[in-house]
Write an enzyme that holds these catalytic residues in place. Structure first.
Site, PDB file in Angstrom:
ATOM      1  N   TYR A 150      13.907  47.169  74.570  1.00 30.52           N
ATOM      2  CA  TYR A 150      14.191  45.742  74.754  1.00 30.52           C
ATOM      3  C   TYR A 150      15.697  45.566  74.746  1.00 30.52           C
ATOM      4  CZ  TYR A 150      14.524  40.724  73.507  1.00 30.52           C
ATOM      5  OH  TYR A 150      14.846  39.381  73.466  1.00 30.52           O
ATOM      6  N   ASP A 245      22.316  50.979  74.925  1.00 31.80           N
ATOM      7  CA  ASP A 245      22.133  49.705  74.224  1.00 31.80           C
ATOM      8  C   ASP A 245      22.059  50.034  72.738  1.00 31.80           C
ATOM      9  OD1 ASP A 245      19.847  46.861  74.406  1.00 31.80           O
ATOM     10  OD2 ASP A 245      21.349  47.454  72.944  1.00 31.80           O
ATOM     11  N   LYS A 278      24.490  42.696  66.235  1.00 28.46           N
ATOM     12  CA  LYS A 278      23.958  42.795  64.873  1.00 28.46           C
ATOM     13  C   LYS A 278      25.020  43.172  63.832  1.00 28.46           C
ATOM     14  CE  LYS A 278      19.405  43.720  66.830  1.00 28.46           C
ATOM     15  NZ  LYS A 278      18.515  42.609  66.454  1.00 28.46           N
TER      16      LYS A 278
END
Ligand code: KE4
Length: 439
Positions: A150, A245, A278
């Site tokens: 994702y 990612d 994050k």
């Protein structure tokens, strides 16, 4: 209904019913609604260290940590102080600040693959912008992603595999026109044959390949070494950019991210671009994408690839991120965090074995995953073999005992520096009971 809580005075339930009246599904991000596991989401009143307290005042040991950012635990004093000070100087300017440069330098210092970086406000923005930049830098439109990975909810990334390798993706979401995902090729993670075939068919048209190097969006699945080596080789051979990612793994699995783990195993290994988020924001809205100077200088205002953001590099968020990176850069931080995480996964393994339950787990740094399966899955179909009703019973058994794991079997878990040996031992003891009840 959650046993032991009188629904008439369950404030989580009352808040959830109230929230559903004004917010779709009662949440601002779908996974929070507990749809996969059932039951009532816990509304967090406050958090401190390894814990949060829900709307009923019940304490939980937190193994989500905001899905990764809270690597120091909630409310770390040095971070709190940095944020409070930054707020005194102003919330947002829409103009450059020194701290953005400091954060860019701090990230680049830990990731040799990155010469330049652009700060944004979410992982979605980072991944979306990285794809656009790869397309602009190569003049190509097609790209590869993997099932189970994702990369945020940009249209071109909300896609499932087409039928076969010659056909491109189909939208996974309403509202995404088929033509928007017509250039997205979805392959099976760790499937070398598909990777070779896709490059053989489409190599010269591929702008990039985007991958979660350790896939935290299918719980915890590592890219095998042969697979990662071929991703690198084929991208180089065909002039496609390899994009990591690392929104979840960056500064979470190691100070240098997952790319530093692969570089230890594959000499000289580097991705061409990296998406981050994050941890680098420490819980505030901050993400980034970076890469080589030649690629990054294609970005506006220097180059032809447009990208922008009102709150990009926000001065309060950069203070939070910088203070977080300072703490995790201290000697021994990741060794201690890794040991704590392994105490948890090994403890859960033993608890499951004692109850004769199928279980396997893996971890890297402060990120872990576990499966109610006998062997670690290598791809998304294998992950989804998990007996989800059994997972849901485990999840709720732990939640009722005050141990908060991800409310979905395809999500990773996170340990913070604030989790003590005793916290983890308590969680393992609770798991021993819950696993025995699963029989
Ligand atoms: P955000 O736009 O949610 O900041 O980041 C998107 C994203 C991009 N790349 C990776 C590897 C990610 O894991 C994420 C977001 N992760 C999810 C957890 N699986 C965030 C939780 C949520 O969606 O509420």
């Amino acid at each position: 209904m959650t046993p032991g809580i009188d629904s008439t005075n369950d404030r989580n339930l009352a808040l959830f019913e109230r929230a559903k009246k004004t917010i779709p599904g009662g949440v601002n991000s779908p996974v929070r609604a507990f749809k996969a596991v059932g039951g009532t989401p816990r509304f967090v009143q406050r958090a401190q260290g390894a814990y949060f307290w829900d709307a009923n005042g019940k304490q939980h040991t937190d193994y989500i940590g905001s899905w990764g950012p809270m690597i120091l635990g909630h409310g770390h004093p040095a971070v709190l102080q940095a944020v409070q000070k930054a707020m005194q100087d102003g919330f947002s300017f829409g103009a450059p600040t020194e701290r953005e440069v400091e954060l860019a330098e701090a990230i680049i210092a830990q990731m040799p693959s990155i010469d330049m970086i652009r700060l944004v406000s979410s992982g979605t923005e980072a991944a979306m912008s990285a794809i656009r930049l790869a397309r602009g830098a190569t003049g190509r439109s097609k790209f590869i992603k993997f099932e189970g990975c994702y990369h945020g909810h940009a249209d071109a990334l909300l896609v499932k595999a087409g039928s076969g390798l010659a056909t491109f993706g189909n939208p996974t979401s309403a509202g995404v026109p088929p033509e928007v995902v017509a250039h997205t090729l979805v392959l099976e993670y760790n499937n070398l044959a598909q990777l070779e075939a896709a490059f053989a068919l489409h190599g010269p048209e591929l702008a990039c390949l985007m991958i979660e190097p350790i896939a935290g969006n299918m719980n915890f699945v590592r890219a095998s070494l042969p697979f990662m080596i071929r991703c690198r080789e084929l991208c180089t051979q065909h002039g496609a950019l390899l994009i990591f990612d690392e929104v979840m793994t960056g500064f979470r699995v190691a100070l240098g991210g997952a790319q530093s783990v692969y570089a230890q195993l594959i000499p000289g290994f580097k991705p061409d671009m990296t998406a981050l988020g994050k941890v680098i924001g420490g819980g505030m809205p901050l993400a980034a994408f970076g890469g080589s100077r030649s690629v990054m200088e294609q970005l506006a205002p220097l180059g032809p690839v447009y990208q922008a953001g009102t709150l990009s590099g926000n001065p309060v968020a950069t203070a939070c991120g910088l203070a977080t990176l300072r703490e995790i850069s201290k000697p021994g931080f990741f060794e201690a965090l890794s040991a704590r995480t392994q105490q948890l996964t090994h403890g859960l393994q033993e608890a499951a074995q004692a109850a004769g339950q199928p279980f396997c787990a893996d971890s890297q740094g402060g990120m872990f995953g576990f499966f109610l399966l006998d062997a670690l899955p290598q791809n998304y179909p294998a992950v989804m073999q998990t007996d989800s009703p059994r997972f849901n019973r485990f999840f709720h058994g732990m939640l009722q005992r005050g141990h908060y794991f991800a409310p979905a079997l395809y999500e990773a878990g996170f340990v913070s520096a604030a989790h003590t040996e005793h916290d983890v031992a308590e969680t393992v003891a609770a798991a021993r009971t819950v696993f025995s009840e699963l029989n």
